[in-house]
Design a protein around this motif. Structure first.
Motif, PDB file in Angstrom:
ATOM      1  N   TYR A  62      10.561   6.044   8.083  1.00 56.44           N
ATOM      2  CA  TYR A  62       9.046   5.335   7.783  1.00 56.44           C
ATOM      3  C   TYR A  62       8.828   4.661   7.345  1.00 56.44           C
ATOM      4  O   TYR A  62       7.522   3.318   8.065  1.00 56.44           O
ATOM      5  CB  TYR A  62       8.308   6.812   6.886  1.00 56.44           C
ATOM      6  N   ASP A  63       9.976   3.545   8.253  1.00 58.01           N
ATOM      7  CA  ASP A  63       9.574   2.329   7.088  1.00 58.01           C
ATOM      8  C   ASP A  63       8.398   1.554   6.024  1.00 58.01           C
ATOM      9  O   ASP A  63       8.305   1.081   6.474  1.00 58.01           O
ATOM     10  CB  ASP A  63       9.461   1.533   8.490  1.00 58.01           C
ATOM     11  N   ASP A  64       8.047   2.248   5.209  1.00 55.00           N
ATOM     12  CA  ASP A  64       7.646   2.196   3.569  1.00 55.00           C
ATOM     13  C   ASP A  64       8.675   2.760   2.622  1.00 55.00           C
ATOM     14  O   ASP A  64       8.747   4.008   2.114  1.00 55.00           O
ATOM     15  CB  ASP A  64       6.422   4.015   4.661  1.00 55.00           C
ATOM     16  N   PRO A  65       9.192   1.384   2.394  1.00 55.62           N
ATOM     17  CA  PRO A  65      10.710   2.012   1.212  1.00 55.62           C
ATOM     18  C   PRO A  65       9.655   2.445   0.039  1.00 55.62           C
ATOM     19  O   PRO A  65      10.396   2.773  -0.679  1.00 55.62           O
ATOM     20  CB  PRO A  65      10.729   0.873   1.311  1.00 55.62           C
ATOM     21  N   THR A  72       8.597  12.960   1.059  1.00 50.93           N
ATOM     22  CA  THR A  72       9.440  12.269   0.794  1.00 50.93           C
ATOM     23  C   THR A  72       9.716  13.366  -0.748  1.00 50.93           C
ATOM     24  O   THR A  72      11.093  13.823  -0.988  1.00 50.93           O
ATOM     25  CB  THR A  72       9.284  10.952   0.310  1.00 50.93           C
ATOM     26  N   PHE A  73       8.991  13.487  -1.581  1.00 51.17           N
ATOM     27  CA  PHE A  73       9.307  14.434  -3.225  1.00 51.17           C
ATOM     28  C   PHE A  73       9.362  16.248  -2.403  1.00 51.17           C
ATOM     29  O   PHE A  73      11.028  16.449  -2.839  1.00 51.17           O
ATOM     30  CB  PHE A  73       7.809  14.326  -3.474  1.00 51.17           C
ATOM     31  N   GLY A  74       8.813  16.482  -1.620  1.00 55.01           N
ATOM     32  CA  GLY A  74       9.130  17.466  -0.778  1.00 55.01           C
ATOM     33  C   GLY A  74      10.641  17.402  -0.653  1.00 55.01           C
ATOM     34  O   GLY A  74      11.926  18.488  -1.101  1.00 55.01           O
ATOM     35  N   VAL A  75      11.042  16.885   0.521  1.00 59.94           N
ATOM     36  CA  VAL A  75      12.718  16.983   0.896  1.00 59.94           C
ATOM     37  C   VAL A  75      13.830  16.878  -0.224  1.00 59.94           C
ATOM     38  O   VAL A  75      14.837  17.543  -0.251  1.00 59.94           O
ATOM     39  CB  VAL A  75      12.917  15.980   2.034  1.00 59.94           C
ATOM     40  N   VAL A  76      13.953  15.783  -1.284  1.00 57.47           N
ATOM     41  CA  VAL A  76      14.467  15.192  -1.664  1.00 57.47           C
ATOM     42  C   VAL A  76      14.394  16.669  -3.247  1.00 57.47           C
ATOM     43  O   VAL A  76      15.246  17.161  -3.804  1.00 57.47           O
ATOM     44  CB  VAL A  76      14.062  13.863  -2.329  1.00 57.47           C
ATOM     45  N   PHE A  77      13.437  17.156  -3.266  1.00 57.61           N
ATOM     46  CA  PHE A  77      13.583  17.393  -4.553  1.00 57.61           C
ATOM     47  C   PHE A  77      14.136  18.895  -4.356  1.00 57.61           C
ATOM     48  O   PHE A  77      14.651  19.878  -4.877  1.00 57.61           O
ATOM     49  CB  PHE A  77      11.688  18.023  -4.890  1.00 57.61           C
ATOM     50  N   LEU A  78      13.785  19.773  -2.420  1.00 56.77           N
ATOM     51  CA  LEU A  78      14.278  21.162  -2.491  1.00 56.77           C
ATOM     52  C   LEU A  78      15.626  20.925  -2.600  1.00 56.77           C
ATOM     53  O   LEU A  78      16.252  21.768  -2.887  1.00 56.77           O
ATOM     54  CB  LEU A  78      13.812  21.581  -0.989  1.00 56.77           C
ATOM     55  N   MET A  92       0.597  -0.963  -0.005  1.00 57.21           N
ATOM     56  CA  MET A  92      -0.058  -0.134   0.351  1.00 57.21           C
ATOM     57  C   MET A  92       0.844   1.394  -0.284  1.00 57.21           C
ATOM     58  O   MET A  92       1.564   1.678   0.956  1.00 57.21           O
ATOM     59  CB  MET A  92      -1.107   0.063   1.707  1.00 57.21           C
ATOM     60  N   ILE A  93       0.592   2.211  -0.907  1.00 50.90           N
ATOM     61  CA  ILE A  93       1.016   3.500  -1.658  1.00 50.90           C
ATOM     62  C   ILE A  93       1.104   4.365  -0.280  1.00 50.90           C
ATOM     63  O   ILE A  93      -0.305   4.736  -0.371  1.00 50.90           O
ATOM     64  CB  ILE A  93       2.018   3.650  -2.362  1.00 50.90           C
ATOM     65  N   SER A  94       1.586   5.287   0.242  1.00 57.91           N
ATOM     66  CA  SER A  94       1.337   6.392   1.169  1.00 57.91           C
ATOM     67  C   SER A  94       1.532   7.251   0.820  1.00 57.91           C
ATOM     68  O   SER A  94       3.155   7.837   0.104  1.00 57.91           O
ATOM     69  CB  SER A  94       1.898   6.474   2.707  1.00 57.91           C
ATOM     70  N   GLY A  97      18.685   2.497   4.077  1.00 62.24           N
ATOM     71  CA  GLY A  97      17.674   2.990   5.286  1.00 62.24           C
ATOM     72  C   GLY A  97      16.378   1.002   5.398  1.00 62.24           C
ATOM     73  O   GLY A  97      16.328   1.282   6.490  1.00 62.24           O
ATOM     74  N   SER A  98      16.494   0.807   4.835  1.00 60.30           N
ATOM     75  CA  SER A  98      16.017  -0.920   5.095  1.00 60.30           C
ATOM     76  C   SER A  98      16.817  -1.586   6.323  1.00 60.30           C
ATOM     77  O   SER A  98      15.942  -1.950   7.036  1.00 60.30           O
ATOM     78  CB  SER A  98      14.874  -1.156   4.180  1.00 60.30           C
ATOM     79  N   VAL A  99      17.936  -1.510   5.981  1.00 62.35           N
ATOM     80  CA  VAL A  99      18.552  -2.427   7.088  1.00 62.35           C
ATOM     81  C   VAL A  99      18.765  -1.631   8.221  1.00 62.35           C
ATOM     82  O   VAL A  99      18.433  -1.976   9.766  1.00 62.35           O
ATOM     83  CB  VAL A  99      20.219  -2.328   6.372  1.00 62.35           C
ATOM     84  N   LEU A 100      18.743   0.022   8.292  1.00 62.84           N
ATOM     85  CA  LEU A 100      18.779   0.282   9.470  1.00 62.84           C
ATOM     86  C   LEU A 100      17.427   0.953  10.591  1.00 62.84           C
ATOM     87  O   LEU A 100      17.116   0.051  11.494  1.00 62.84           O
ATOM     88  CB  LEU A 100      18.778   2.203   9.254  1.00 62.84           C
TER      89      LEU A 100
END
Length: 194
Positions: free
Chosen positions: A135-138, A10-16, A1-3, A58-61
């Motif tokens: 977020y544990d939502d890869p 994520t888009f906002g942080v990475v884009f900026l 399921m996509i959040s 990140g998933s390993v973390l």
């Protein structure tokens, strides 16, 4: 399921964070010399590889204790914000060795290699790993990050200089740093209370 919320954050942080980076300039320079679609194909593929690596890290973390992960993620967001605020602006042009011919494979290969090398271990790759751990939502983080990186690449290839005439780079950098400081604060709060 996509959040969609996690994707949007994520888009906002990475884009900026990526917008003031050298990648937009490199994409612009390649895009002015070669067919934009060829350049974008190579750049997009390289960013997909980078996001996959960041999501895996990140998933390993997420396997570590929650408080420890939130403390590390908070520290890395804080470091990322400081890097953005303290880095000197790059006014110099990137020197890109142009491919000899205009074939799809040569041009997209040049774009792929440029981004693959230039962006390895870059701030946005580290931020993507942090967001994946937070977020544990890869899937949602991965989609948000790759769409943000592709958007920046597209802007760079199709007219980054025009955008920069209307939106000051310092403002974009300060907004990205502010978002990272907020995320660092949330992560530290969860580390202490969690």
């Amino acid at each position: 399921m996509i959040s969609f919320t996690i994707m949007a954050i994520t888009f906002g942080v990475v884009f900026l964070a990526e917008l003031p980076d050298k990648t937009a300039l490199a994409g612009l320079m390649l895009g002015t010399r070669y067919r934009a679609s060829y350049v974008f194909a190579g750049v997009a593929a390289a960013f997909a590889v980078h996001v996959a690596l960041a999501i895996a890290a990140g998933s390993v973390l997420t396997l570590l204790p929650h408080r420890l992960v939130q403390g590390v993620v908070g520290a890395l967001f804080l470091a990322g914000a400081l890097m953005l605020l303290l880095k000197k602006s790059d006014d110099g042009e990137e020197h890109i060795k142009a491919p000899e011919d205009q074939s799809f494979w040569k041009v997209s290969g040049a774009g792929f290699m440029l981004i693959l090398v230039a962006e390895f271990g870059d701030l946005t790759q580290i931020m993507t790993a942090n967001l994946a751990a937070r977020y544990d939502d890869p899937l949602s983080v991965g989609l948000g990050a790759v769409l943000a990186l592709w958007a920046v690449a597209g802007l760079g290839i199709l007219g980054g200089r025009t955008l920069m005439k209307y939106v000051p780079l310092k403002l974009i950098t300060k907004i990205a740093a502010g978002l990272m400081l907020v995320l660092a604060g949330f992560s530290f709060y969860e580390a202490v209370t969690g």
